[in-house]
Design an enzyme around this catalytic site. Structure first.
Site, PDB file in Angstrom:
ATOM      1  N   HIS A 123       0.802  -1.233   0.000  1.00 26.46           N
ATOM      2  CA  HIS A 123       0.000   0.000   0.000  1.00 26.46           C
ATOM      3  C   HIS A 123       0.834   1.281   0.000  1.00 26.46           C
ATOM      4  O   HIS A 123       0.275   2.373   0.022  1.00 26.46           O
ATOM      5  CB  HIS A 123      -0.964   0.001   1.193  1.00 26.46           C
ATOM      6  CG  HIS A 123      -1.795  -1.235   1.250  1.00 26.46           C
ATOM      7  ND1 HIS A 123      -1.375  -2.376   1.902  1.00 26.46           N
ATOM      8  CD2 HIS A 123      -2.988  -1.531   0.682  1.00 26.46           C
ATOM      9  CE1 HIS A 123      -2.297  -3.315   1.756  1.00 26.46           C
ATOM     10  NE2 HIS A 123      -3.282  -2.835   1.020  1.00 26.46           N
ATOM     11  N   GLY A 157      -5.573  10.975   9.368  1.00 31.77           N
ATOM     12  CA  GLY A 157      -6.440  10.032   8.667  1.00 31.77           C
ATOM     13  C   GLY A 157      -6.638  10.448   7.212  1.00 31.77           C
ATOM     14  O   GLY A 157      -6.578   9.630   6.292  1.00 31.77           O
ATOM     15  N   ARG A 185      -4.973  16.095   4.308  1.00 32.27           N
ATOM     16  CA  ARG A 185      -4.312  16.748   5.443  1.00 32.27           C
ATOM     17  C   ARG A 185      -2.812  16.439   5.427  1.00 32.27           C
ATOM     18  O   ARG A 185      -2.016  17.254   5.874  1.00 32.27           O
ATOM     19  CB  ARG A 185      -4.930  16.276   6.754  1.00 32.27           C
ATOM     20  CG  ARG A 185      -6.354  16.682   6.918  1.00 32.27           C
ATOM     21  CD  ARG A 185      -6.526  17.608   8.111  1.00 32.27           C
ATOM     22  NE  ARG A 185      -7.685  18.451   7.933  1.00 32.27           N
ATOM     23  CZ  ARG A 185      -8.861  18.270   8.529  1.00 32.27           C
ATOM     24  NH1 ARG A 185      -9.016  17.271   9.354  1.00 32.27           N
ATOM     25  NH2 ARG A 185      -9.847  19.095   8.321  1.00 32.27           N
ATOM     26  N   ARG A 216      -3.804   4.346  -3.949  1.00 29.41           N
ATOM     27  CA  ARG A 216      -5.180   4.530  -3.426  1.00 29.41           C
ATOM     28  C   ARG A 216      -5.488   5.976  -3.047  1.00 29.41           C
ATOM     29  O   ARG A 216      -6.428   6.234  -2.281  1.00 29.41           O
ATOM     30  CB  ARG A 216      -5.430   3.644  -2.198  1.00 29.41           C
ATOM     31  CG  ARG A 216      -5.525   2.191  -2.559  1.00 29.41           C
ATOM     32  CD  ARG A 216      -5.722   1.312  -1.334  1.00 29.41           C
ATOM     33  NE  ARG A 216      -5.804  -0.057  -1.767  1.00 29.41           N
ATOM     34  CZ  ARG A 216      -6.911  -0.796  -1.709  1.00 29.41           C
ATOM     35  NH1 ARG A 216      -8.024  -0.316  -1.186  1.00 29.41           N
ATOM     36  NH2 ARG A 216      -6.912  -2.029  -2.148  1.00 29.41           N
ATOM     37  N   MET A 248     -11.039   6.604  16.262  1.00 30.77           N
ATOM     38  CA  MET A 248     -11.171   5.276  15.659  1.00 30.77           C
ATOM     39  C   MET A 248      -9.847   4.565  15.324  1.00 30.77           C
ATOM     40  O   MET A 248      -9.866   3.581  14.596  1.00 30.77           O
ATOM     41  CB  MET A 248     -12.031   5.384  14.389  1.00 30.77           C
ATOM     42  CG  MET A 248     -13.401   5.987  14.667  1.00 30.77           C
ATOM     43  SD  MET A 248     -14.485   6.028  13.237  1.00 30.77           S
ATOM     44  CE  MET A 248     -14.945   4.310  13.118  1.00 30.77           C
ATOM     45  N   ASP A 255     -16.250  17.447  17.922  1.00 29.94           N
ATOM     46  CA  ASP A 255     -17.674  17.415  18.253  1.00 29.94           C
ATOM     47  C   ASP A 255     -17.874  16.903  19.677  1.00 29.94           C
ATOM     48  O   ASP A 255     -17.042  16.159  20.202  1.00 29.94           O
ATOM     49  CB  ASP A 255     -18.454  16.536  17.260  1.00 29.94           C
ATOM     50  CG  ASP A 255     -17.835  15.161  17.090  1.00 29.94           C
ATOM     51  OD1 ASP A 255     -16.759  15.066  16.461  1.00 29.94           O
ATOM     52  OD2 ASP A 255     -18.397  14.188  17.617  1.00 29.94           O
TER      53      ASP A 255
END
Ligand code: HPA
Length: 238
Positions: A8, A24, A28, A47, A185, A209
């Site tokens: 990858h 993530g 960014r 990807r 996550m 949030d």
């Protein structure tokens, strides 16, 4: 060691620095390279998960997108460590806070990460619960940097969840009672893999949030906060 290029990340050994920031969002990664690095060079676009190496204050560093969630970050962290010799890995991302006490835009340094993922249930014998923790030296230095920058910062235990859109019965109130300050996550996998390979890892997060009240920051604010986090991570690592 994995053979390079890895499945990858299409780079050659030496293309990626020992210290790597891990947002993530691949865009960014590009933003960090454009705004904070000198002599940035893109080494990966497999990807669309962009990776760059450049210099921050004269020190060689990389930034690599990871995608979202434990399976995705695990692929990149395994390949960065085993294929390219990365040793200091700092995730920079956003989190949801579990109470109004942990406010929007605050910086959260994840001292440890619980998880509802089966990632470590698969890895260890079934009765074992591994405790994924941050590298203390990176944690302390990020804490000191954030204080020097005058940014509100919290250090504590977080939850790396597998479900962004959770069923309503998943009890955020219980996690809050047990002292969990934020939900994201990826951290539990990053910390576990760093432990496996004897590397240093940290997660620097900002609160995007507040889960119980549904308050959220705007996209512009997230971008601004993101660059501050990247600065904390770079200063802490170098
Ligand atoms: N849940 C999981 N991950 C997140 C959240 C959330 O509410 N906010 C930012 N990352």
């Amino acid at each position: 060691m994995l053979a390079t290029p890895t499945p990858h990340i299409k780079a050659v050994p030496g293309d990626i620095a020992e210290t790597v920031l891990l947002p993530g969002d691949p865009l960014r990664a590009r933003l960090v390279a454009q705004e904070m690095f000198t002599d940035a060079r893109q080494y990966n676009e497999v990807r669309g998960i962009l990776g760059y190496t450049g210099y921050y204050k004269g020190k060689r560093v990389s930034v690599q997108g990871t995608g979202m969630g434990i399976p995705s970050i695990s692929i990149y962290v395994n390949e960065l460590i085993q294929g390219y010799g990365c040793r200091k890995l700092i995730r920079v991302g956003t989190c949801g806070s579990l109470s109004a006490e942990v406010r929007l835009r605050e910086v959260v340094l994840a001292q440890a990460a619980c998880t509802d993922s089966s990632f470590n249930r698969i890895r260890f014998h079934h009765h074992i619960d591994f405790a994924p923790i941050a590298d203390f030296e990176l944690l302390l230095s990020a804490y000191n940097v954030a204080n020097r920058m005058g940014l509100p910062v919290r250090v504590g235990n977080i939850l790396s969840t597998d479900t962004f859109y959770a069923e309503s019965h998943i009890d955020t109130e219980q996690w809050h009672r047990y002292g969990i300050i934020a939900v994201e996550m990826e951290a539990a996998a990053l910390y576990t893999l760093a432990a496996k390979f004897g590397c240093q890892a940290l997660c620097v997060l900002t609160v995007s949030d507040i889960i119980p009240t549904h308050e959220a920051t705007s996209a512009d604010e997230r971008q601004n906060n993101f660059l501050k986090m990247a600065e904390i991570a770079l200063e802490a690592a170098l």
